[in-house]
Design an enzyme around this catalytic site. Structure first.
Site, short mmCIF file in Angstrom:
data_model
loop_
_atom_site.label_atom_id
_atom_site.label_comp_id
_atom_site.label_asym_id
_atom_site.label_seq_id
_atom_site.Cartn_x
_atom_site.Cartn_y
_atom_site.Cartn_z
N HIS A 77 -7.67 2.03 8.79
CA HIS A 77 -8.11 2.07 7.40
C HIS A 77 -9.38 1.23 7.27
CE1 HIS A 77 -4.06 3.31 5.31
NE2 HIS A 77 -4.37 4.08 6.34
N GLU A 79 -10.30 -1.17 5.29
CA GLU A 79 -10.15 -2.62 5.17
C GLU A 79 -9.81 -3.25 6.52
OE1 GLU A 79 -8.65 -0.24 3.38
OE2 GLU A 79 -8.09 -0.93 1.37
N CYS A 112 -3.77 -0.25 0.32
CA CYS A 112 -2.42 0.31 0.48
C CYS A 112 -1.50 -0.83 0.92
CB CYS A 112 -2.44 1.44 1.52
SG CYS A 112 -2.66 0.82 3.22
N CYS A 115 -2.77 -2.53 4.16
CA CYS A 115 -3.99 -3.33 4.00
C CYS A 115 -3.75 -4.54 3.10
CB CYS A 115 -5.13 -2.45 3.48
SG CYS A 115 -5.60 -1.17 4.67
ZN LIG Z 1 -4.93 0.81 3.83
#
Ligand SMILES: [Zn+2]
Length: 191
Positions: A77, A79, A112, A115
């Site tokens: 992801h 991040e 999310c 993260c």
């Molecule tokens: Zn994420």
């Protein structure tokens, strides 16, 4: 057998990470991140990007974008990549170590569940987000079972959260991706 954890960054991210860039807080940092999210979609990635800045000076430390599909790695992801590259650059697992200036993570969308955990352990002291979780889920993405008061949980641990930074523009990046039929990969759910 692979003995190193690595994956290729697309050219635009290599260039972004090589830049000596200073940006003022707020909209300009988010605009930079949203440009990366759009470039990432053009390069076959998901509509998410993030960057770590030294908060006071505005110096860019690292930039990331969602590369899950191209890297074959579910943790890729935006991040996670930005935080990992910042830690590589400073050669330290804790971006909040006393010897470092305060670090800010700027993300095109709310983190999310995964993260959110990464933010907690990263040492960043400020998190700025564009699109809200509800904007992300409205386009079919799953945020995972985050605590309802995730902002309070971060604040309680000394991490300031700035929300709705260029939210409309951030939402538009997600909408455009979905409208173009971009693939959406989510955490597994019971059916
Ligand atoms: Zn994420």
């Amino acid at each position: 057998m692979s003995t190193a954890l690595e994956f290729e960054l697309p050219d635009f991210l290599v260039r972004a990470n090589a830049r000596e860039l200073f940006l003022p807080p707020g909209d300009e940092r988010m605009r930079f991140v949203l440009d990366l999210a759009r470039e990432n979609v053009a390069a076959g990635g998901g509509p998410f990007a993030a960057a770590v800045f030294e908060h006071a000076s505005g110096r860019l430390l690292a930039a990331g974008a969602n590369r899950v599909v191209s890297s074959g790695y579910s943790c890729a992801h935006a991040e996670m990549i930005a935080l990992t590259l910042a830690q590589r650059r400073l050669r330290h697992y804790d971006l909040g170590a006393a010897s470092f200036p305060t670090c800010e993570l700027v993300s095109s969308a709310e983190p999310c569940l995964m993260c959110l955990g990464a933010v907690l352990w990263s040492g960043v002291r400020i998190l700025s987000v564009g699109a809200r979780g509800e904007d992300v889920t409205a386009q079919g993405f799953d945020e995972g079972p985050k605590p309802a008061d995730w902002v309070g949980e971060l604040r309680h641990r000394g991490i300031e959260v700035h929300g709705d930074v260029l939210r409309d523009e951030a939402r538009e990046v997600l909408r455009a991706y979905q409208a173009a039929g971009g693939p959406i990969y989510n955490a597994r759910r019971a059916t």
